[in-house]
Design a protein around this motif. Structure first.
Motif, PDB file in Angstrom:
ATOM      1  N   ILE A 140       0.831  -1.198   0.000  1.00  0.00           N
ATOM      2  CA  ILE A 140       0.000   0.000   0.000  1.00  0.00           C
ATOM      3  C   ILE A 140       0.868   1.251   0.000  1.00  0.00           C
ATOM      4  N   GLY A 141       2.054   1.169   0.617  1.00  0.00           N
ATOM      5  CA  GLY A 141       2.956   2.321   0.627  1.00  0.00           C
ATOM      6  C   GLY A 141       3.417   2.710  -0.768  1.00  0.00           C
ATOM      7  N   LEU A 142       3.631   1.725  -1.633  1.00  0.00           N
ATOM      8  CA  LEU A 142       4.022   2.002  -3.010  1.00  0.00           C
ATOM      9  C   LEU A 142       2.812   2.393  -3.859  1.00  0.00           C
ATOM     10  N   LEU A 143       1.680   1.790  -3.598  1.00  0.00           N
ATOM     11  CA  LEU A 143       0.487   2.092  -4.390  1.00  0.00           C
ATOM     12  C   LEU A 143       0.068   3.546  -4.243  1.00  0.00           C
ATOM     13  N   LEU A 144       0.199   4.101  -3.046  1.00  0.00           N
ATOM     14  CA  LEU A 144      -0.204   5.488  -2.844  1.00  0.00           C
ATOM     15  C   LEU A 144       0.681   6.461  -3.613  1.00  0.00           C
ATOM     16  N   MET A 145       1.892   6.042  -3.957  1.00  0.00           N
ATOM     17  CA  MET A 145       2.798   6.891  -4.725  1.00  0.00           C
ATOM     18  C   MET A 145       2.663   6.676  -6.231  1.00  0.00           C
ATOM     19  N   ASP A 146       1.870   5.695  -6.631  1.00  0.00           N
ATOM     20  CA  ASP A 146       1.684   5.366  -8.042  1.00  0.00           C
ATOM     21  C   ASP A 146       0.605   6.276  -8.605  1.00  0.00           C
ATOM     22  N   GLN A 147       0.984   7.184  -9.507  1.00  0.00           N
ATOM     23  CA  GLN A 147       0.035   8.165 -10.025  1.00  0.00           C
ATOM     24  C   GLN A 147      -1.022   7.553 -10.938  1.00  0.00           C
ATOM     25  N   SER A 148      -0.850   6.290 -11.331  1.00  0.00           N
ATOM     26  CA  SER A 148      -1.900   5.615 -12.086  1.00  0.00           C
ATOM     27  C   SER A 148      -2.951   5.018 -11.155  1.00  0.00           C
ATOM     28  N   VAL A 149      -2.650   4.970  -9.873  1.00  0.00           N
ATOM     29  CA  VAL A 149      -3.581   4.449  -8.871  1.00  0.00           C
ATOM     30  C   VAL A 149      -4.391   5.577  -8.251  1.00  0.00           C
ATOM     31  N   VAL A 150      -3.712   6.661  -7.886  1.00  0.00           N
ATOM     32  CA  VAL A 150      -4.362   7.820  -7.294  1.00  0.00           C
ATOM     33  C   VAL A 150      -3.524   9.050  -7.622  1.00  0.00           C
ATOM     34  N   GLY A 151      -4.183  10.134  -7.970  1.00  0.00           N
ATOM     35  CA  GLY A 151      -3.459  11.320  -8.403  1.00  0.00           C
ATOM     36  C   GLY A 151      -3.099  12.247  -7.268  1.00  0.00           C
ATOM     37  N   GLY A 152      -1.843  12.698  -7.260  1.00  0.00           N
ATOM     38  CA  GLY A 152      -1.440  13.807  -6.407  1.00  0.00           C
ATOM     39  C   GLY A 152      -0.698  13.481  -5.139  1.00  0.00           C
ATOM     40  N   ILE A 153      -0.733  12.225  -4.687  1.00  0.00           N
ATOM     41  CA  ILE A 153      -0.091  11.881  -3.423  1.00  0.00           C
ATOM     42  C   ILE A 153       1.412  11.730  -3.632  1.00  0.00           C
ATOM     43  N   GLY A 154       2.183  12.393  -2.772  1.00  0.00           N
ATOM     44  CA  GLY A 154       3.635  12.279  -2.776  1.00  0.00           C
ATOM     45  C   GLY A 154       4.127  11.752  -1.448  1.00  0.00           C
TER      46      GLY A 154
ATOM     47  N   VAL B  15       5.119  13.091   1.415  1.00  0.00           N
ATOM     48  CA  VAL B  15       4.589  13.615   2.676  1.00  0.00           C
ATOM     49  C   VAL B  15       3.194  13.064   2.925  1.00  0.00           C
ATOM     50  N   TYR B  16       2.311  13.248   1.955  1.00  0.00           N
ATOM     51  CA  TYR B  16       0.943  12.781   2.148  1.00  0.00           C
ATOM     52  C   TYR B  16       0.893  11.257   2.296  1.00  0.00           C
ATOM     53  N   ARG B  17       1.748  10.537   1.595  1.00  0.00           N
ATOM     54  CA  ARG B  17       1.775   9.076   1.728  1.00  0.00           C
ATOM     55  C   ARG B  17       2.016   8.669   3.175  1.00  0.00           C
ATOM     56  N   ALA B  18       3.074   9.224   3.777  1.00  0.00           N
ATOM     57  CA  ALA B  18       3.413   8.873   5.152  1.00  0.00           C
ATOM     58  C   ALA B  18       2.292   9.257   6.113  1.00  0.00           C
ATOM     59  N   GLU B  19       1.736  10.448   5.927  1.00  0.00           N
ATOM     60  CA  GLU B  19       0.719  10.946   6.854  1.00  0.00           C
ATOM     61  C   GLU B  19      -0.608  10.199   6.712  1.00  0.00           C
ATOM     62  N   LEU B  20      -1.017   9.893   5.493  1.00  0.00           N
ATOM     63  CA  LEU B  20      -2.258   9.159   5.286  1.00  0.00           C
ATOM     64  C   LEU B  20      -2.183   7.773   5.916  1.00  0.00           C
ATOM     65  N   LEU B  21      -1.051   7.102   5.747  1.00  0.00           N
ATOM     66  CA  LEU B  21      -0.908   5.761   6.304  1.00  0.00           C
ATOM     67  C   LEU B  21      -0.882   5.791   7.826  1.00  0.00           C
ATOM     68  N   PHE B  22      -0.233   6.803   8.399  1.00  0.00           N
ATOM     69  CA  PHE B  22      -0.238   6.891   9.858  1.00  0.00           C
ATOM     70  C   PHE B  22      -1.642   7.180  10.366  1.00  0.00           C
ATOM     71  N   ARG B  23      -2.330   8.103   9.739  1.00  0.00           N
ATOM     72  CA  ARG B  23      -3.674   8.461  10.182  1.00  0.00           C
ATOM     73  C   ARG B  23      -4.618   7.257  10.104  1.00  0.00           C
ATOM     74  N   ALA B  24      -4.344   6.343   9.158  1.00  0.00           N
ATOM     75  CA  ALA B  24      -5.145   5.119   9.035  1.00  0.00           C
ATOM     76  C   ALA B  24      -4.598   4.002   9.913  1.00  0.00           C
ATOM     77  N   ARG B  25      -3.461   4.258  10.590  1.00  0.00           N
ATOM     78  CA  ARG B  25      -2.770   3.237  11.402  1.00  0.00           C
ATOM     79  C   ARG B  25      -2.505   1.987  10.563  1.00  0.00           C
ATOM     80  N   GLN B  26      -2.047   2.220   9.331  1.00  0.00           N
ATOM     81  CA  GLN B  26      -1.855   1.141   8.379  1.00  0.00           C
ATOM     82  C   GLN B  26      -0.373   0.897   8.126  1.00  0.00           C
ATOM     83  N   ASN B  27       0.054  -0.360   8.242  1.00  0.00           N
ATOM     84  CA  ASN B  27       1.427  -0.738   7.930  1.00  0.00           C
ATOM     85  C   ASN B  27       1.680  -0.490   6.444  1.00  0.00           C
TER      86      ASN B  27
END
Length: 348
Positions: free
Chosen positions: A230-244, A246-258
């Motif tokens: 999931i950490g790599l998928l959030l950085m894949d612009q073909s999966v979701v647009g705009g996440i880099g 900073v947002y990748r790390a913060e979104l995963l922490f906020r979701a308490r997701q490994n």
């Protein structure tokens, strides 16, 4: 790398200051001479951002595609007006030329337009993450040039217009009142409408472009069938647009997701909540110009967070520091050449 909120702010900057005006185009660096010559003298007619890419339309169905990548940035100078739907920004988005702003000549200030705002009226950001005059990748130097507040001229006495070329400017777009300089982009090219459509079709959903509910379904469907983490998928612009990063790390922490969990093993409700959280955080980023990811702050803490990235994030750039929730040291790993910050306890 500039993330999605920055590119949307750039597009709004262009919409307020460039669109609807004839544009002079040049390539001082010499790497976009042919393209600039095609644009020179045309009128900018529309602009849109999708994920981390911006598309600026000119007459005769000609489009300019810009992807800032890791090092790209736009510098703006002259008379610059903020979008009234977003907060006025101060400092810079990590860029060199911090030129002030001024009111336009009498009659040029459209009804309902936002006045340029002085730095003293805003919460200062020491890292320069939000800006009206410069948005993009970090630069080491910051030059202050104060613009005159007179209504009959563009600059203080002795200041040149157009402004002098500073550094390697790939593309300069110049109207009578505003100058936009592009430096260090990954992509700067002309496209036809069909080519623009094909480029956008390859990008994942962007909450500010696509229907939010449809975007959630598309994002969830893709993530839930992928063996990639999931950490790599959030950085894949073909999966979701705009996440880099900073947002990748913060979104995963906020979701308490490994971050190392394969996408197909992340519970569906967590995947959906990550999308919904991205919808919230992207809107905040566009409005404030800052990647604010902490909730429920009192006024003093909020001002501190707006002024300093160190007080703005849960885990990003906090390697070795105690987790704000559990006290465990935040770890940083290199994953696909990018740094990944996470809490091994909260996100176990």
């Amino acid at each position: 790398m500039p993330e999605g909120h920055s590119v949307h702010r750039i597009a709004r900057q262009f919409d307020r200051n460039i669109v609807g005006r004839p544009v002079g185009a040049s390539s001082p660096q010499g790497r976009f001479v042919e393209g600039a010559s095609v644009l020179d003298g045309r009128t900018a007619t529309a602009v849109k951002a999708v994920g981390k890419q911006m598309f600026l339309e000119f007459d005769d169905d000609l489009w300019l595609r810009v992807h800032l990548g890791m090092y790209g940035a736009w510098d703006f100078a002259g008379q610059i007006f903020a979008d009234p739907t977003i907060a006025s920004a101060n400092g810079r988005m990590g860029q060199t030329n911090q030129r002030g702003t001024t009111l336009p000549p009498d009659g040029d200030h459209a009804e309902g337009a936002a006045d340029p705002v002085g730095v003293d009226e805003r919460i200062l950001d020491a890292a320069g993450e939000n800006s009206l005059t410069s948005i993009g990748a970090p630069r080491r130097t910051r030059v202050h040039v104060r613009m005159s507040e007179q209504t009959t001229g563009l600059a203080d006495e002795g200041e040149m217009w157009p402004p002098p070329i500073v550094g390697q400017v790939r593309l300069r777009l110049l109207t009578e009142l505003t100058c936009a300089d592009l430096r260090g982009p990954t992509a700067c090219e002309l496209q036809t409408p069909d080519e623009v459509a094909a480029t956008i079709a390859k990008l994942g959903p962007d909450p500010l472009v696509d229907d939010v509910a449809a975007g959630e379904e598309r994002f969830t469907s893709v993530v839930r069938r992928k063996p990639t983490s999931i950490g790599l998928l959030l950085m894949d612009q073909s999966v979701v647009g705009g996440i880099g990063n900073v947002y990748r790390a913060e979104l995963l922490f906020r979701a308490r997701q490994n971050p190392h969990t394969p996408g197909r093993e992340v519970p569906e409700e967590i995947v959906r909540e990550i999308w919904r959280d991205w919808v919230r955080l992207l809107a905040i980023g566009v409005e404030t110009g800052q990647m604010m990811t902490m909730d429920d702050l009192d006024p003093a803490a909020y001002r501190a967070a707006m002024a300093s990235r160190d007080d703005r994030h849960w885990v990003y750039h906090r390697a070795g520091l105690p987790c704000r929730i559990c006290g465990t040291a935040i770890v940083v790993e290199e994953v696909a050449t990018r740094k990944l910050y996470w809490c091994p306890s909260c996100q176990a």
